[in-house]
Design a protein around this motif. Structure first.
Motif, PDB file in Angstrom:
ATOM      1  N   ALA A  22      41.716  38.070  35.242  1.00  0.00           N
ATOM      2  CA  ALA A  22      42.524  36.858  35.393  1.00  0.00           C
ATOM      3  C   ALA A  22      41.686  35.665  35.856  1.00  0.00           C
ATOM      4  N   ARG A  23      42.000  34.509  35.289  1.00  0.00           N
ATOM      5  CA  ARG A  23      41.412  33.227  35.709  1.00  0.00           C
ATOM      6  C   ARG A  23      42.546  32.234  35.867  1.00  0.00           C
ATOM      7  N   TRP A  24      42.381  31.317  36.812  1.00  0.00           N
ATOM      8  CA  TRP A  24      43.405  30.291  37.035  1.00  0.00           C
ATOM      9  C   TRP A  24      42.874  28.943  36.585  1.00  0.00           C
ATOM     10  N   LEU A  64      40.924  54.655  38.117  1.00  0.00           N
ATOM     11  CA  LEU A  64      40.733  54.318  39.526  1.00  0.00           C
ATOM     12  C   LEU A  64      39.539  53.372  39.596  1.00  0.00           C
ATOM     13  N   ASP A  65      39.820  52.124  39.981  1.00  0.00           N
ATOM     14  CA  ASP A  65      38.824  51.048  39.964  1.00  0.00           C
ATOM     15  C   ASP A  65      38.056  51.012  41.285  1.00  0.00           C
ATOM     16  N   ASP A  66      36.818  50.533  41.243  1.00  0.00           N
ATOM     17  CA  ASP A  66      35.998  50.336  42.450  1.00  0.00           C
ATOM     18  C   ASP A  66      35.886  51.610  43.273  1.00  0.00           C
ATOM     19  N   GLY A 118      29.050  44.891  32.076  1.00  0.00           N
ATOM     20  CA  GLY A 118      28.242  44.069  32.968  1.00  0.00           C
ATOM     21  C   GLY A 118      27.633  42.900  32.221  1.00  0.00           C
ATOM     22  N   PHE A 119      27.002  42.016  33.002  1.00  0.00           N
ATOM     23  CA  PHE A 119      26.442  40.794  32.430  1.00  0.00           C
ATOM     24  C   PHE A 119      25.364  41.096  31.389  1.00  0.00           C
ATOM     25  N   LEU A 120      24.735  42.296  31.446  1.00  0.00           N
ATOM     26  CA  LEU A 120      23.749  42.683  30.431  1.00  0.00           C
ATOM     27  C   LEU A 120      24.381  42.602  29.037  1.00  0.00           C
ATOM     28  N   VAL A 149      43.695  46.595  31.941  1.00  0.00           N
ATOM     29  CA  VAL A 149      44.331  45.543  32.736  1.00  0.00           C
ATOM     30  C   VAL A 149      44.392  45.982  34.197  1.00  0.00           C
ATOM     31  N   ASN A 150      44.103  45.062  35.116  1.00  0.00           N
ATOM     32  CA  ASN A 150      44.138  45.384  36.544  1.00  0.00           C
ATOM     33  C   ASN A 150      45.542  45.229  37.107  1.00  0.00           C
ATOM     34  N   ILE A 151      45.934  46.226  37.896  1.00  0.00           N
ATOM     35  CA  ILE A 151      47.233  46.195  38.557  1.00  0.00           C
ATOM     36  C   ILE A 151      46.969  46.313  40.061  1.00  0.00           C
ATOM     37  N   ASP A 193      32.096  51.233  41.358  1.00  0.00           N
ATOM     38  CA  ASP A 193      31.988  49.851  41.801  1.00  0.00           C
ATOM     39  C   ASP A 193      30.578  49.303  41.584  1.00  0.00           C
ATOM     40  N   ARG A 194      30.523  47.990  41.300  1.00  0.00           N
ATOM     41  CA  ARG A 194      29.233  47.406  40.973  1.00  0.00           C
ATOM     42  C   ARG A 194      28.265  47.385  42.155  1.00  0.00           C
ATOM     43  N   SER A 195      28.786  47.471  43.367  1.00  0.00           N
ATOM     44  CA  SER A 195      27.883  47.472  44.532  1.00  0.00           C
ATOM     45  C   SER A 195      26.947  48.684  44.523  1.00  0.00           C
ATOM     46  N   ILE A 223      26.583  46.251  35.326  1.00  0.00           N
ATOM     47  CA  ILE A 223      25.266  46.552  34.755  1.00  0.00           C
ATOM     48  C   ILE A 223      24.616  45.239  34.331  1.00  0.00           C
ATOM     49  N   GLU A 224      23.509  44.904  34.990  1.00  0.00           N
ATOM     50  CA  GLU A 224      22.851  43.616  34.714  1.00  0.00           C
ATOM     51  C   GLU A 224      21.497  43.785  34.055  1.00  0.00           C
ATOM     52  N   THR A 225      20.915  44.981  34.123  1.00  0.00           N
ATOM     53  CA  THR A 225      19.571  45.176  33.566  1.00  0.00           C
ATOM     54  C   THR A 225      19.534  46.376  32.619  1.00  0.00           C
TER      55      THR A 225
HETATM   56  P1  C2E Z   1      37.272  44.482  38.967  1.00  0.00           P
HETATM   57  O1  C2E Z   1      38.504  44.911  38.279  1.00  0.00           O
HETATM   58  O2  C2E Z   1      36.437  45.518  39.617  1.00  0.00           O
HETATM   59  O3  C2E Z   1      36.443  43.666  37.868  1.00  0.00           O
HETATM   60  C1  C2E Z   1      35.054  43.608  37.790  1.00  0.00           C
HETATM   61  C2  C2E Z   1      34.519  42.330  38.393  1.00  0.00           C
HETATM   62  O4  C2E Z   1      33.094  42.362  38.336  1.00  0.00           O
HETATM   63  C3  C2E Z   1      34.921  41.065  37.643  1.00  0.00           C
HETATM   64  O5  C2E Z   1      35.002  40.009  38.596  1.00  0.00           O
HETATM   65  C4  C2E Z   1      33.721  40.847  36.708  1.00  0.00           C
HETATM   66  O6  C2E Z   1      33.598  39.507  36.263  1.00  0.00           O
HETATM   67  C5  C2E Z   1      32.599  41.238  37.626  1.00  0.00           C
HETATM   68  N1  C2E Z   1      31.426  41.650  36.885  1.00  0.00           N
HETATM   69  C6  C2E Z   1      31.371  42.316  35.708  1.00  0.00           C
HETATM   70  N2  C2E Z   1      30.098  42.573  35.348  1.00  0.00           N
HETATM   71  C7  C2E Z   1      29.321  42.064  36.328  1.00  0.00           C
HETATM   72  C8  C2E Z   1      27.888  42.013  36.526  1.00  0.00           C
HETATM   73  O7  C2E Z   1      27.098  42.508  35.746  1.00  0.00           O
HETATM   74  N3  C2E Z   1      27.469  41.410  37.668  1.00  0.00           N
HETATM   75  C9  C2E Z   1      28.322  40.866  38.578  1.00  0.00           C
HETATM   76  N4  C2E Z   1      27.802  40.280  39.659  1.00  0.00           N
HETATM   77  N5  C2E Z   1      29.667  40.897  38.409  1.00  0.00           N
HETATM   78  C10 C2E Z   1      30.154  41.493  37.304  1.00  0.00           C
HETATM   79  P2  C2E Z   1      36.220  39.000  38.621  1.00  0.00           P
HETATM   80  O8  C2E Z   1      36.632  38.625  37.244  1.00  0.00           O
HETATM   81  O9  C2E Z   1      35.858  37.903  39.572  1.00  0.00           O
HETATM   82  O10 C2E Z   1      37.387  39.877  39.240  1.00  0.00           O
HETATM   83  C11 C2E Z   1      37.326  40.325  40.574  1.00  0.00           C
HETATM   84  C12 C2E Z   1      38.428  41.287  40.873  1.00  0.00           C
HETATM   85  O11 C2E Z   1      39.707  40.637  40.850  1.00  0.00           O
HETATM   86  C13 C2E Z   1      38.577  42.420  39.861  1.00  0.00           C
HETATM   87  O12 C2E Z   1      37.608  43.396  40.125  1.00  0.00           O
HETATM   88  C14 C2E Z   1      39.979  42.877  40.107  1.00  0.00           C
HETATM   89  O13 C2E Z   1      40.040  43.759  41.200  1.00  0.00           O
HETATM   90  C15 C2E Z   1      40.675  41.585  40.481  1.00  0.00           C
HETATM   91  N6  C2E Z   1      41.443  41.089  39.323  1.00  0.00           N
HETATM   92  C16 C2E Z   1      41.026  40.411  38.237  1.00  0.00           C
HETATM   93  N7  C2E Z   1      42.049  40.152  37.391  1.00  0.00           N
HETATM   94  C17 C2E Z   1      43.153  40.707  37.953  1.00  0.00           C
HETATM   95  C18 C2E Z   1      44.545  40.800  37.562  1.00  0.00           C
HETATM   96  O14 C2E Z   1      44.980  40.334  36.496  1.00  0.00           O
HETATM   97  N8  C2E Z   1      45.394  41.444  38.432  1.00  0.00           N
HETATM   98  C19 C2E Z   1      44.943  42.005  39.604  1.00  0.00           C
HETATM   99  N9  C2E Z   1      45.826  42.621  40.409  1.00  0.00           N
HETATM  100  N10 C2E Z   1      43.646  41.942  39.987  1.00  0.00           N
HETATM  101  C20 C2E Z   1      42.763  41.301  39.175  1.00  0.00           C
END
Ligand code: C2E
Ligand code: MG
Ligand code: MG
Ligand code: MG
Length: 287
Positions: A62-64, A175-177, A253-255, A113-115, A199-201, A234-236
């Motif tokens: 999601a983006r605003w 199951l995310d993160d 990932g950004f890669l 889709v994230n919930i 999780d990406r960390s 995944i960046e590299t």
């Molecule tokens: P998430 O679901 O774990 O999504 C992955 C996040 O990691 C995304 O950040 C994505 O842009 C970022 N990402 C992906 N690849 C890379 C990479 O290689 N390097 C780095 N540094 N970051 C990467 P984003 O878009 O800012 O979203 C953050 C979190 O916000 C999401 O984590 C998710 O938990 C939540 N979110 C996003 N959209 C929604 C939505 O529609 N509903 C709900 N409830 N949560 C949302």
């Protein structure tokens, strides 16, 4: 002396908190209108098979599109939406838009889709999701619902029933993160998850500290449970190769790509399709 500077620190701190509270209240007001004006939109990030680089789907993020502040990311507005009781409306606005866009992609691509875990407090969640799939004509089998474990699921039994009906409708649950929050191994089993996202960390610097060990442990756990794993962040090339070698099936990932607007995602999906990076066609003799 120390006392005096300590006290002025409190004052600066109090002023900062006040400014932050005011900004939050402002965003909360804007959010309500923004949801109805369609300012919340999904961007899409490709998910690939690590071994081949083949695209298998997209995650909607999601983006605003804020009228005065420009594009705002979810880390800022999701917590506000959760606290203000608007996460359900926001989540459904994004889900609906995402399904409409995903309808235009080649058939084999999935939509993740994230919930928010808070949405699991609504017993009508499965019906509402199926209603969106029905009206947009997007197949349940192509939808993956991602749930973060960063917030504790309040009522495990209620969540179990909801996730079971989603699974029964053919929707997949990820199951995310994984590894960052409250989910126990018991939850993993009870809550019907059929995919895990690392999780990406843990992924970002697999050679640092214990990250590599944690990734290995998650992969061996999921292999034991028979659950496919997607690695985030995944960046590299190095981490992609390392993860694939450890048996991680999917990655993003950004890669590969940042999250992009719907039109760009559609182009990406079609280009991959035309390049033959989609699921390999079955040879005629195998049919
Ligand atoms: P998430 O679901 O774990 O999504 C992955 C996040 O990691 C995304 O950040 C994505 O842009 C970022 N990402 C992906 N690849 C890379 C990479 O290689 N390097 C780095 N540094 N970051 C990467 P984003 O878009 O800012 O979203 C953050 C979190 O916000 C999401 O984590 C998710 O938990 C939540 N979110 C996003 N959209 C929604 C939505 O529609 N509903 C709900 N409830 N949560 C949302
Ligand atoms: Mg996610
Ligand atoms: Mg994640
Ligand atoms: Mg995350």
């Amino acid at each position: 002396h120390a006392k005096r500077s300590g006290r002025s620190n409190y004052c600066v701190f109090a002023a900062e908190i006040e400014a932050e509270m005011r900004e939050r209240a402002e965003l909360e007001l804007d959010m309500h209108a923004g949801i109805h004006r369609g300012e919340f939109v999904p961007y899409f990030q490709p998910i690939v098979m690590l071994a081949s680089g083949e695209m298998i789907g997209f995650e909607a993020l999601a983006r605003w599109n804020h009228p005065t502040r420009g594009l705002i990311g979810p880390d800022l507005f999701i917590p506000i939406a959760e606290d203000a009781g608007m996460i359900q409306d926001l989540g459904f606005a994004v889900l609906r838009r995402a399904c409409i866009e995903a309808r235009r992609w080649p058939q084999h691509l999935t939509l993740s889709v994230n919930i928010s875990p808070l949405q699991l407090n609504d017993p009508w969640l499965p019906q509402r999701i199926l209603q969106v799939l029905c009206t947009t004509g997007f197949a349940p089998a192509r939808l993956i619902v991602e749930i973060t474990e960063t917030r504790l699921v309040e009522d495990i039994e209620a969540a179990r029933v909801i996730l079971l009906s989603l699974r029964n409708a053919g929707i997949q649950i990820a199951l995310d993160d994984f590894g960052t929050g409250y989910a126990s191994l018991k939850h993993l089993r009870e809550l019907q998850f059929n995919r895990i996202k690392i999780d990406r960390s843990f992924v970002q610097d697999m050679r640092a500290g214990d990250n590599g060990q944690i990734v290995r442990a998650i992969l061996s756990l999921s292999e034991g449970l028979g659950l496919p794993v997607t690695a985030e962040g995944i960046e590299t090339d190095e981490s992609a190769v390392l993860l694939a070698g450890l048996g991680c099936e999917f990655g993003q990932g950004f890669l590969y790509s940042h999250a992009v607007e719907a039109e760009a995602a559609l182009e990406m999906a079609r280009a991959a399709h035309h390049l033959g990076h989609d699921a390999p066609a079955m040879p005629p003799e195998a049919r």
